[in-house]
Write a protein that holds these residues in place. Structure first.
Motif, PDB file in Angstrom:
ATOM      1  N   THR A  70       0.848  -1.192   0.000  1.00 30.09           N
ATOM      2  CA  THR A  70       0.000   0.000   0.000  1.00 30.09           C
ATOM      3  C   THR A  70       0.882   1.240   0.000  1.00 30.09           C
ATOM      4  N   ASP A  71       0.266   2.393  -0.223  1.00 30.83           N
ATOM      5  CA  ASP A  71       1.016   3.647  -0.222  1.00 30.83           C
ATOM      6  C   ASP A  71       1.651   3.924   1.130  1.00 30.83           C
ATOM      7  N   LEU A  72       1.045   3.426   2.217  1.00 28.70           N
ATOM      8  CA  LEU A  72       1.584   3.671   3.555  1.00 28.70           C
ATOM      9  C   LEU A  72       2.947   3.011   3.749  1.00 28.70           C
ATOM     10  N   CYS A  73       3.238   1.981   2.968  1.00 30.36           N
ATOM     11  CA  CYS A  73       4.540   1.312   3.089  1.00 30.36           C
ATOM     12  C   CYS A  73       5.671   2.148   2.486  1.00 30.36           C
ATOM     13  N   ARG A  74       5.342   3.060   1.595  1.00 29.09           N
ATOM     14  CA  ARG A  74       6.321   3.937   0.944  1.00 29.09           C
ATOM     15  C   ARG A  74       7.461   3.175   0.282  1.00 29.09           C
ATOM     16  N   TYR A  75       7.100   2.110  -0.421  1.00 30.77           N
ATOM     17  CA  TYR A  75       8.117   1.354  -1.148  1.00 30.77           C
ATOM     18  C   TYR A  75       8.751   2.169  -2.263  1.00 30.77           C
ATOM     19  N   ALA A 136      17.881 -12.714   4.050  1.00 30.13           N
ATOM     20  CA  ALA A 136      18.015 -11.313   3.643  1.00 30.13           C
ATOM     21  C   ALA A 136      18.997 -10.593   4.563  1.00 30.13           C
ATOM     22  N   ASP A 137      19.620  -9.559   4.041  1.00 29.95           N
ATOM     23  CA  ASP A 137      20.529  -8.754   4.853  1.00 29.95           C
ATOM     24  C   ASP A 137      19.784  -7.735   5.700  1.00 29.95           C
ATOM     25  N   LEU A 138      18.680  -7.232   5.183  1.00 27.94           N
ATOM     26  CA  LEU A 138      17.923  -6.188   5.861  1.00 27.94           C
ATOM     27  C   LEU A 138      16.451  -6.269   5.482  1.00 27.94           C
ATOM     28  N   THR A 139      15.594  -5.990   6.448  1.00 23.68           N
ATOM     29  CA  THR A 139      14.208  -5.666   6.145  1.00 23.68           C
ATOM     30  C   THR A 139      14.119  -4.151   6.090  1.00 23.68           C
ATOM     31  N   VAL A 140      13.539  -3.627   5.022  1.00 22.40           N
ATOM     32  CA  VAL A 140      13.403  -2.179   4.885  1.00 22.40           C
ATOM     33  C   VAL A 140      11.935  -1.848   4.633  1.00 22.40           C
ATOM     34  N   SER A 141      11.345  -1.123   5.565  1.00 21.91           N
ATOM     35  CA  SER A 141       9.966  -0.665   5.428  1.00 21.91           C
ATOM     36  C   SER A 141       9.969   0.846   5.591  1.00 21.91           C
ATOM     37  N   PRO A 142      10.087   1.598   4.507  1.00 20.91           N
ATOM     38  CA  PRO A 142      10.295   3.043   4.603  1.00 20.91           C
ATOM     39  C   PRO A 142       9.129   3.810   5.201  1.00 20.91           C
ATOM     40  N   GLY A 143       7.910   3.257   5.086  1.00 17.80           N
ATOM     41  CA  GLY A 143       6.759   3.882   5.707  1.00 17.80           C
ATOM     42  C   GLY A 143       6.557   3.293   7.084  1.00 17.80           C
ATOM     43  N   LYS A 144       5.331   2.976   7.409  1.00 18.70           N
ATOM     44  CA  LYS A 144       5.063   2.370   8.717  1.00 18.70           C
ATOM     45  C   LYS A 144       5.661   0.970   8.784  1.00 18.70           C
ATOM     46  N   ILE A 145       6.038   0.572   9.985  1.00 19.15           N
ATOM     47  CA  ILE A 145       6.438  -0.818  10.198  1.00 19.15           C
ATOM     48  C   ILE A 145       5.710  -1.305  11.441  1.00 19.15           C
ATOM     49  N   GLY A 146       4.996  -2.381  11.308  1.00 15.36           N
ATOM     50  CA  GLY A 146       4.251  -2.913  12.429  1.00 15.36           C
ATOM     51  C   GLY A 146       4.773  -4.285  12.804  1.00 15.36           C
ATOM     52  N   LEU A 147       3.921  -5.288  12.654  1.00 12.65           N
ATOM     53  CA  LEU A 147       4.316  -6.655  12.996  1.00 12.65           C
ATOM     54  C   LEU A 147       5.450  -7.163  12.119  1.00 12.65           C
ATOM     55  N   THR A 148       5.674  -6.511  10.978  1.00 17.81           N
ATOM     56  CA  THR A 148       6.811  -6.854  10.121  1.00 17.81           C
ATOM     57  C   THR A 148       8.124  -6.745  10.884  1.00 17.81           C
ATOM     58  N   ALA A 149       8.215  -5.792  11.797  1.00 17.79           N
ATOM     59  CA  ALA A 149       9.435  -5.639  12.596  1.00 17.79           C
ATOM     60  C   ALA A 149       9.677  -6.878  13.449  1.00 17.79           C
ATOM     61  N   MET A 150       8.634  -7.377  14.098  1.00 17.55           N
ATOM     62  CA  MET A 150       8.775  -8.559  14.931  1.00 17.55           C
ATOM     63  C   MET A 150       9.108  -9.781  14.087  1.00 17.55           C
ATOM     64  N   HIS A 151       8.437  -9.891  12.940  1.00 24.00           N
ATOM     65  CA  HIS A 151       8.648 -11.024  12.042  1.00 24.00           C
ATOM     66  C   HIS A 151      10.104 -11.077  11.591  1.00 24.00           C
ATOM     67  N   SER A 152      10.641  -9.923  11.247  1.00 27.34           N
ATOM     68  CA  SER A 152      12.022  -9.844  10.779  1.00 27.34           C
ATOM     69  C   SER A 152      13.006 -10.204  11.884  1.00 27.34           C
ATOM     70  N   LEU A 153      12.829  -9.621  13.042  1.00 28.08           N
ATOM     71  CA  LEU A 153      13.781  -9.826  14.135  1.00 28.08           C
ATOM     72  C   LEU A 153      13.755 -11.259  14.663  1.00 28.08           C
ATOM     73  N   MET A 154      12.620 -11.952  14.522  1.00 30.22           N
ATOM     74  CA  MET A 154      12.558 -13.348  14.967  1.00 30.22           C
ATOM     75  C   MET A 154      13.548 -14.225  14.214  1.00 30.22           C
ATOM     76  N   TYR A 155      13.893 -13.804  12.987  1.00 35.65           N
ATOM     77  CA  TYR A 155      14.857 -14.575  12.196  1.00 35.65           C
ATOM     78  C   TYR A 155      16.228 -13.912  12.167  1.00 35.65           C
ATOM     79  N   GLY A 156      16.421 -12.926  13.031  1.00 36.68           N
ATOM     80  CA  GLY A 156      17.731 -12.288  13.147  1.00 36.68           C
ATOM     81  C   GLY A 156      18.029 -11.267  12.073  1.00 36.68           C
ATOM     82  N   THR A 157      17.015 -10.859  11.326  1.00 38.03           N
ATOM     83  CA  THR A 157      17.214  -9.885  10.259  1.00 38.03           C
ATOM     84  C   THR A 157      16.861  -8.495  10.772  1.00 38.03           C
TER      85      THR A 157
END
Length: 211
Positions: A70-75, A136-157
């Motif tokens: 979505t636009d809120l993600c600011r990809y 992946a080396d990095l998760t990048v969410s330029p707009g809002k980041i919600g549960l994606t942050a937790m999902h990423s960090l659970m795998y050490g990213t």
């Protein structure tokens, strides 16, 4: 009242709510399931998906985000940042998961700029998502980041997102700059690109990020 983050509780207290009636419950995913997948990836018994599978140059750093498009993600900022990095001689591969109304405009932007981006569509298979995020080396969410942050960090990213907390989701509190990721000035691809580059240059141990 149950809230997701410490900042939400502080804002509530500042607005006159009773401290005793505000409880922080945080947010998470299925940790037992992700731990099981993580162990299988680590020991080599789960290796069917890698985020570089669809790129011509698999040696480049991999940036990923898995969320509804979505636009809120600011990809669009991530694509612009990828172009900036490419012009600086350090191209990256970007994989975007999910579907959504912003995808057609992003596809046009990608074609116009000629950056290396692949959409892998909506996916709800945790074994697949876990492998893609883990590698992946990095998760990048330029707009809002919600549960994606937790999902990423659970795998050490580690994760990168913008720094305006008034326009963020509560899970952003899990991103500790320099430790589990970075933040950048919102709305600026020219701030996002150096944030990505600096993390790739000096990233801490992945096990420490996950811990």
């Amino acid at each position: 009242m149950l809230v997701y983050g410490e900042r939400a509780k502080a804002l509530g207290v500042a607005s006159g709510y009773s401290d005793a009636k505000l409880t922080v419950v945080y947010n998470s995913l299925d940790v037992d399931r992700s731990d099981d997948i993580f162990v299988k990836i680590e020991d080599g018994t789960l290796n069917s998906h890698h985020p570089n599978d669809f790129f011509t140059d698999p040696t480049r750093p991999i940036l990923i985000c898995t969320a509804r498009i979505t636009d809120l993600c600011r990809y669009d900022l991530l694509i612009d940042a990828a172009m900036i990095l490419a012009r600086q001689g350090r191209p990256v591969n970007v994989r975007l998961g999910g579907e959504g109304p912003a995808r057609p405009a992003l596809a046009e932007q990608i074609a116009r700029l000629g950056v290396s981006v692949h959409f892998f569509g909506a996916c709800y298979d945790e074994e697949v998502l876990g492998q893609l995020i883990y590698h992946a080396d990095l998760t990048v969410s330029p707009g809002k980041i919600g549960l994606t942050a937790m999902h990423s960090l659970m795998y050490g990213t580690p994760a990168i997102t913008h720094s305006n907390l008034d326009e963020q989701m509560p899970e952003v509190e899990a991103i500790e700059p320099g430790r589990t990721g970075k933040v950048f000035d919102p709305g600026r691809a020219d701030a996002l690109a150096p944030a990505i580059a600096s993390w790739l240059d000096s990233a801490p141990d992945r096990a420490a990020v996950r811990s």
